[in-house]
Write an enzyme that holds these catalytic residues in place. Structure first.
Site, PDB file in Angstrom:
ATOM      1  N   ASP A  13       7.420   4.217 -28.120  1.00 41.45           N
ATOM      2  CA  ASP A  13       8.729   3.655 -27.766  1.00 41.45           C
ATOM      3  C   ASP A  13       9.387   4.429 -26.620  1.00 41.45           C
ATOM      4  O   ASP A  13       9.165   5.628 -26.473  1.00 41.45           O
ATOM      5  CB  ASP A  13       9.632   3.682 -29.019  1.00 41.45           C
ATOM      6  CG  ASP A  13      10.791   2.715 -28.886  1.00 41.45           C
ATOM      7  OD1 ASP A  13      10.812   1.928 -27.922  1.00 41.45           O
ATOM      8  OD2 ASP A  13      11.675   2.752 -29.744  1.00 41.45           O
ATOM      9  N   ARG A  26      10.832  -2.437 -16.104  1.00 44.27           N
ATOM     10  CA  ARG A  26      10.341  -2.109 -17.445  1.00 44.27           C
ATOM     11  C   ARG A  26       8.811  -2.054 -17.450  1.00 44.27           C
ATOM     12  O   ARG A  26       8.211  -1.221 -18.112  1.00 44.27           O
ATOM     13  CB  ARG A  26      10.849  -3.145 -18.454  1.00 44.27           C
ATOM     14  CG  ARG A  26      12.372  -3.104 -18.649  1.00 44.27           C
ATOM     15  CD  ARG A  26      12.816  -4.144 -19.670  1.00 44.27           C
ATOM     16  NE  ARG A  26      12.148  -3.929 -20.945  1.00 44.27           N
ATOM     17  CZ  ARG A  26      12.530  -3.039 -21.854  1.00 44.27           C
ATOM     18  NH1 ARG A  26      13.601  -2.284 -21.637  1.00 44.27           N
ATOM     19  NH2 ARG A  26      11.879  -2.907 -22.977  1.00 44.27           N
ATOM     20  N   SER A  58       4.290  -5.739 -31.059  1.00 42.86           N
ATOM     21  CA  SER A  58       4.634  -6.156 -32.427  1.00 42.86           C
ATOM     22  C   SER A  58       4.795  -7.673 -32.502  1.00 42.86           C
ATOM     23  O   SER A  58       4.939  -8.355 -31.476  1.00 42.86           O
ATOM     24  CB  SER A  58       5.928  -5.469 -32.876  1.00 42.86           C
ATOM     25  OG  SER A  58       7.036  -6.135 -32.305  1.00 42.86           O
ATOM     26  N   GLU A  60       7.274  -9.076 -33.250  1.00 45.34           N
ATOM     27  CA  GLU A  60       8.632  -9.384 -32.782  1.00 45.34           C
ATOM     28  C   GLU A  60       8.752  -9.272 -31.253  1.00 45.34           C
ATOM     29  O   GLU A  60       9.736  -9.742 -30.671  1.00 45.34           O
ATOM     30  CB  GLU A  60       9.644  -8.418 -33.433  1.00 45.34           C
ATOM     31  CG  GLU A  60       9.928  -8.696 -34.906  1.00 45.34           C
ATOM     32  CD  GLU A  60       8.762  -8.312 -35.818  1.00 45.34           C
ATOM     33  OE1 GLU A  60       8.105  -7.288 -35.537  1.00 45.34           O
ATOM     34  OE2 GLU A  60       8.476  -9.045 -36.787  1.00 45.34           O
ATOM     35  N   ASN A  61       7.758  -8.650 -30.616  1.00 39.35           N
ATOM     36  CA  ASN A  61       7.857  -8.435 -29.167  1.00 39.35           C
ATOM     37  C   ASN A  61       7.772  -9.729 -28.340  1.00 39.35           C
ATOM     38  O   ASN A  61       8.103  -9.733 -27.154  1.00 39.35           O
ATOM     39  CB  ASN A  61       6.796  -7.433 -28.676  1.00 39.35           C
ATOM     40  CG  ASN A  61       7.111  -5.996 -29.025  1.00 39.35           C
ATOM     41  OD1 ASN A  61       6.223  -5.165 -29.157  1.00 39.35           O
ATOM     42  ND2 ASN A  61       8.396  -5.669 -29.181  1.00 39.35           N
ATOM     43  N   TRP A  62       7.363 -10.841 -28.990  1.00 39.05           N
ATOM     44  CA  TRP A  62       7.352 -12.132 -28.274  1.00 39.05           C
ATOM     45  C   TRP A  62       8.750 -12.528 -27.844  1.00 39.05           C
ATOM     46  O   TRP A  62       8.921 -13.391 -26.974  1.00 39.05           O
ATOM     47  CB  TRP A  62       6.765 -13.242 -29.154  1.00 39.05           C
ATOM     48  CG  TRP A  62       5.345 -13.023 -29.554  1.00 39.05           C
ATOM     49  CD1 TRP A  62       4.894 -12.659 -30.789  1.00 39.05           C
ATOM     50  CD2 TRP A  62       4.166 -13.157 -28.733  1.00 39.05           C
ATOM     51  NE1 TRP A  62       3.527 -12.545 -30.790  1.00 39.05           N
ATOM     52  CE2 TRP A  62       3.047 -12.852 -29.538  1.00 39.05           C
ATOM     53  CE3 TRP A  62       3.956 -13.499 -27.380  1.00 39.05           C
ATOM     54  CZ2 TRP A  62       1.738 -12.876 -29.047  1.00 39.05           C
ATOM     55  CZ3 TRP A  62       2.653 -13.527 -26.907  1.00 39.05           C
ATOM     56  CH2 TRP A  62       1.563 -13.225 -27.730  1.00 39.05           C
ATOM     57  N   ARG A  64      10.760 -10.869 -26.191  1.00 42.77           N
ATOM     58  CA  ARG A  64      11.118 -10.276 -24.898  1.00 42.77           C
ATOM     59  C   ARG A  64      10.950 -11.310 -23.779  1.00 42.77           C
ATOM     60  O   ARG A  64      10.252 -12.309 -23.956  1.00 42.77           O
ATOM     61  CB  ARG A  64      10.229  -9.062 -24.645  1.00 42.77           C
ATOM     62  CG  ARG A  64      10.515  -7.978 -25.646  1.00 42.77           C
ATOM     63  CD  ARG A  64       9.762  -6.708 -25.345  1.00 42.77           C
ATOM     64  NE  ARG A  64      10.183  -5.698 -26.299  1.00 42.77           N
ATOM     65  CZ  ARG A  64      10.223  -4.410 -26.059  1.00 42.77           C
ATOM     66  NH1 ARG A  64       9.839  -3.942 -24.894  1.00 42.77           N
ATOM     67  NH2 ARG A  64      10.635  -3.567 -26.976  1.00 42.77           N
ATOM     68  N   ARG A 181       7.358   8.828 -34.034  1.00 46.44           N
ATOM     69  CA  ARG A 181       8.140   7.877 -33.246  1.00 46.44           C
ATOM     70  C   ARG A 181       8.974   8.637 -32.229  1.00 46.44           C
ATOM     71  O   ARG A 181       9.911   9.362 -32.597  1.00 46.44           O
ATOM     72  CB  ARG A 181       9.054   7.022 -34.116  1.00 46.44           C
ATOM     73  CG  ARG A 181       9.884   6.077 -33.240  1.00 46.44           C
ATOM     74  CD  ARG A 181      10.334   4.853 -33.933  1.00 46.44           C
ATOM     75  NE  ARG A 181      10.779   3.874 -32.949  1.00 46.44           N
ATOM     76  CZ  ARG A 181      11.034   2.613 -33.213  1.00 46.44           C
ATOM     77  NH1 ARG A 181      10.865   2.158 -34.417  1.00 46.44           N
ATOM     78  NH2 ARG A 181      11.433   1.791 -32.272  1.00 46.44           N
ATOM     79  N   ARG A 187      13.499   4.685 -36.882  1.00 46.28           N
ATOM     80  CA  ARG A 187      13.122   3.485 -37.642  1.00 46.28           C
ATOM     81  C   ARG A 187      11.617   3.388 -37.721  1.00 46.28           C
ATOM     82  O   ARG A 187      10.903   3.962 -36.913  1.00 46.28           O
ATOM     83  CB  ARG A 187      13.578   2.218 -36.889  1.00 46.28           C
ATOM     84  CG  ARG A 187      15.009   1.931 -36.845  1.00 46.28           C
ATOM     85  CD  ARG A 187      15.228   0.543 -36.205  1.00 46.28           C
ATOM     86  NE  ARG A 187      14.930   0.528 -34.782  1.00 46.28           N
ATOM     87  CZ  ARG A 187      15.785   0.873 -33.833  1.00 46.28           C
ATOM     88  NH1 ARG A 187      16.996   1.266 -34.142  1.00 46.28           N
ATOM     89  NH2 ARG A 187      15.439   0.826 -32.570  1.00 46.28           N
TER      90      ARG A 187
HETATM   91  C1  FPP Z   1       8.150   0.125 -26.506  1.00 45.17           C
HETATM   92  O1  FPP Z   1       8.977   0.559 -25.451  1.00 45.17           O
HETATM   93  C2  FPP Z   1       6.833  -0.151 -26.003  1.00 45.17           C
HETATM   94  C3  FPP Z   1       6.202  -1.345 -26.105  1.00 45.17           C
HETATM   95  C4  FPP Z   1       6.807  -2.533 -26.722  1.00 45.17           C
HETATM   96  C5  FPP Z   1       4.880  -1.534 -25.531  1.00 45.17           C
HETATM   97  C6  FPP Z   1       3.962  -0.365 -25.572  1.00 45.17           C
HETATM   98  C7  FPP Z   1       2.778  -0.705 -24.807  1.00 45.17           C
HETATM   99  C8  FPP Z   1       2.140   0.081 -23.916  1.00 45.17           C
HETATM  100  C9  FPP Z   1       2.479   1.483 -23.618  1.00 45.17           C
HETATM  101  C10 FPP Z   1       0.989  -0.460 -23.159  1.00 45.17           C
HETATM  102  C11 FPP Z   1       0.112  -1.385 -23.942  1.00 45.17           C
HETATM  103  C12 FPP Z   1      -1.195  -1.341 -23.397  1.00 45.17           C
HETATM  104  C13 FPP Z   1      -2.269  -0.777 -23.941  1.00 45.17           C
HETATM  105  C14 FPP Z   1      -3.326  -0.388 -23.059  1.00 45.17           C
HETATM  106  C15 FPP Z   1      -2.462  -0.537 -25.378  1.00 45.17           C
HETATM  107  P1  FPP Z   1      10.292  -0.291 -25.114  1.00 45.17           P
HETATM  108  O2  FPP Z   1       9.953  -1.242 -24.041  1.00 45.17           O
HETATM  109  O3  FPP Z   1      10.800  -0.904 -26.381  1.00 45.17           O
HETATM  110  O4  FPP Z   1      11.223   0.816 -24.602  1.00 45.17           O
HETATM  111  P2  FPP Z   1      12.824   0.813 -24.694  1.00 45.17           P
HETATM  112  O5  FPP Z   1      13.153   0.900 -26.170  1.00 45.17           O
HETATM  113  O6  FPP Z   1      13.196   2.048 -23.965  1.00 45.17           O
HETATM  114  O7  FPP Z   1      13.291  -0.440 -24.046  1.00 45.17           O
END
Ligand code: FPP
Length: 233
Positions: A13, A26, A58, A60-62, A64, A181, A187
């Site tokens: 994260d 981002r 995750s 839930e990431n859809w 975004r 984390r 969390r």
């Molecule tokens: C959370 O940071 C990170 C993610 C949702 C994606 C993590 C994925 C990668 C590092 C690359 C995936 C690729 C491979 C090769 C496995 P955030 O965007 O939620 O950060 P923020 O909370 O600061 O906005």
């Protein structure tokens, strides 16, 4: 070196905030996050850690913006295309947990190629959680068990914790000993809910792109000071 966690799991994260602070997109933050994966994996290998699980995407990431989701998928494909050969040469077994059937076909194919190529390796398992959610994983297991009961493959009496674990994506892995984390969030965010019953938790304010091997070593040193009683005295 005599109390190394077998399985370390990390919620990667803070990429977005790391990028924002630098006036970058981002996606640039996620790209920087992939560099961290390389360093952390190298250190885990040196320490003899058996499994490194990384929460990459995750269920839930859809939610975004589409551009960010597409960027993350492209990064994943780029990583697999670039790194599979090296992962294989260094005896890494790549494993994916999560519902990848919802990913575009070409990505599923890329994942299939990489996991097939490395499936017999007996070094560290790099376990990527992609379109993964702990609740979804538990529901999937419940449905599979219900189905097997209906088919008469198992009886209701046979359902216990050990059997349940066999229906999870992680059926072939030990439970995580240490869950990390970064980014100052305290969390679990739907990560390995069933498996984390006795995991040690470690939090840090460092953003994932800044997470270094030194930080990982600090987490492991802290872990080594913990008294794990698993409910006993
Ligand atoms: C959370 O940071 C990170 C993610 C949702 C994606 C993590 C994925 C990668 C590092 C690359 C995936 C690729 C491979 C090769 C496995 P955030 O965007 O939620 O950060 P923020 O909370 O600061 O906005």
């Amino acid at each position: 070196m005599n109390n190394i966690p077998r399985h370390v799991a990390i919620v990667m994260d803070g990429n977005g905030r790391w990028a924002q602070k630098r006036g970058l997109s981002r996606s640039a933050g996620h790209r920087a996050g992939v560099e961290t994966i390389r360093n952390v994996l190298k250190t885990c290998k040196k320490l003899g850690i058996e499994v490194l699980t990384l929460f990459a995407f995750s269920t839930e990431n859809w939610k975004r913006p589409k551009s960010e989701v597409d960027g993350l998928m492209a990064l994943l494909v780029e990583y697999l295309k670039k790194e599979t050969k090296e992962l294989n040469e260094s005896n890494v077994r790549l494993k994916i947990i999560g519902d990848i059937s919802k990913l575009p076909m070409h990505i599923q194919q890329e994942i299939h190629n990489s996991t097939q190529l490395t499936k017999d390796n007996d070094g560290i398992v790099l376990n990527l959680a992609i379109n993964y959610g702990g609740r979804a994983e538990i529901l999937r297991a419940v449905k599979k068990i219900a189905n097997d009961v209906c088919l008469g493959k198992i009886s209701q009496q046979q359902i216990n914790e050990e059997l349940f674990s066999k229906y999870l994506y992680t059926h072939d892995l030990p439970d995580p000993d240490l869950i990390i984390r970064p980014s100052g969030e305290y969390r679990i965010s739907n990560f390995l809910l069933y498996q984390m019953a006795y995991s040690e938790l470690w939090f840090s304010k460092i953003m994932w792109p800044d997470f270094s091997s030194r930080v990982l070593l600090r987490a492991i040193k802290d872990y080594q000071k913990r008294d794990r009683r698993f409910g006993a005295v």
